[in-house]
Each structure stands twice: as structure tokens, then as C-alpha cells.
Design an enzyme around this catalytic site. Structure first.
Site: not given
Length: 208
Positions: A64-65
């Protein structure tokens, strides 16, 4: 791969970027600054590790970012020793951030390839979730319920009732809800029967 002063410098920059996008929780920013994100990715992609973006990993999933990890963690309002259920272990990056906040983390992954890879990685790195389970996160982990918080790291078409049932009164479920695009949704359990819902903008996640 090692974690060097250069990596720490890149992490500090990343923390600055994430803070500039509105993450204000000091503990969350500190946790982000402590977790060596480059070690969660294949060594050839080290240059991408401290950019604020998601990145492909095994089994058609993504790491994930960092902003998204920080946002979900901030919305969860994690306190030390709380029982947190994570749906979608993935690379283990979100798990590590929760462990940095001294939560007791129970985590579920449904992709066997990722489950095996991440479990080995945790052992090597000394990350110690309370429990790591291979299975369907939609059902949660009823045998370990209730939880102070539940975080879902993939897009869900709707809110699984099984997860709501596993929240303590006062506990929060942080879940991206929607098909093509997801709305970051926080459900707080107010009593045995009542829940309060709040929404926090749109995101794009891989499907649950």
C-alpha cells in the site's frame, strides 16, 4: 539488504511528504519513520520504496501507499496493547506499522503464496504478530474476538456483518467500501446494537 542511514534519510523525507498531505498523528508518523519499507519489497525495486505510492508485489497484490497506511492507522486511533485485527496481511507493511504502535496484531491473508512469504519475512525481521492466519478475511477471526479495532486493507463491495459483530463496544472498523473506487469508511460500535458511520474520501484498493 540492510537498513542504512541513507534509508533512514529517505524515510524521513517520506514522513515529511505524508505529513504535508494531512497526517497529523505524531505516533503514526514516527511508526512510518521506523519501518524499513524497502525491506518489504524485492531488492531490485529499492528505489521505489520511499516514494509515496503503491507498488506491485506477489500474487497480483500491492504494497500500500504509505499515505494510505498512515491514514487508515490514524483513523483506527491505535493505543498500545489494543487487539487489532488486520484483514489482508499482504507484504506485512501495515502489520509492521501497527506493531510499531505496540498493538497486539492478528492478521489474515487469503493468498497462500503471500502468506508463506510474509510469514518467513516476519520471522527473519523479528516482527511478532499475535497470530497470522491463512484464510478468508471476510469472516474475521471470531475465536479471537472482540477486537479494539479492525482494519481492512482491500476494497470491499459492502461492509461484512461478521466484522461488525467482532468489534468491542467503542471499537472501530476502518474499511474501504466500493467496487471501482472505494470510500474510506469508519464504523464505530456505540453499543451492542448501534453503530456510527463516518466517511473519509475516495481511494483505490485491490479487491477483497
Amino acid at each position: 539488504m540492510k537498513d542504512t542511514l541513507k534509508h533512514q534519510g529517505m524515510r524521513n523525507k517520506l514522513v515529511g511528504v505524508v505529513a504535508s498531505k494531512g497526517i497529523a498523528d505524531k505516533q503514526v508518523l514516527e511508526a512510518l519513520g521506523n519501518v524499513p519499507r524497502h525491506l518489504f519489497m524485492d531488492s531490485g525495486f529499492e528505489g521505489h520504496a520511499y516514494q509515496d505510492k503503491a507498488f506491485p508485489i506477489a500474487a497480483d497484490q500491492t504494497i500500500s501507499q504509505p499515505y494510505t497506511v498512515a491514514r487508515q492507522t490514524e483513523l483506527l486511533e491505535v493505543k498500545p496493547k489494543q487487539k487489532i485485527l488486520e484483514i489482508g496481511t499482504g507484504s506485512g507493511y501495515q502489520t509492521a506499522v501497527l506493531l510499531e504502535l505496540k498493538a497486539k496484531v492478528y492478521t489474515i491473508e487469503r493468498q497462500l503464496e503471500l502468506f508463506k512469504k510474509t510469514r518467513l519475512f516476519f520471522d527473519k525481521m523479528g516482527y511478532r504478530p499475535k497470530k497470522m492466519v491463512f484464510g478468508d478475511g471476510y469472516m474475521g477471526l471470531p475465536e479471537e474476538a472482540p477486537f479494539d479495532g479492525i482494519v481492512v486493507t482491500a476494497g470491499a463491495p459492502q461492509i461484512p456483518k461478521a466484522l461488525l459483530a467482532q468489534l468491542k463496544v467503542g471499537g472501530k472498523l476502518v474499511i474501504p467500501v466500493g467496487e471501482e473506487e472505494q470510500i474510506m469508511t469508519v464504523i464505530t460500535r456505540k453499543s451492542e446494537k448501534s453503530f456510527e458511520k463516518a466517511e473519509f474520501g475516495s481511494y483505490r484498493f485491490v479487491p477483497l
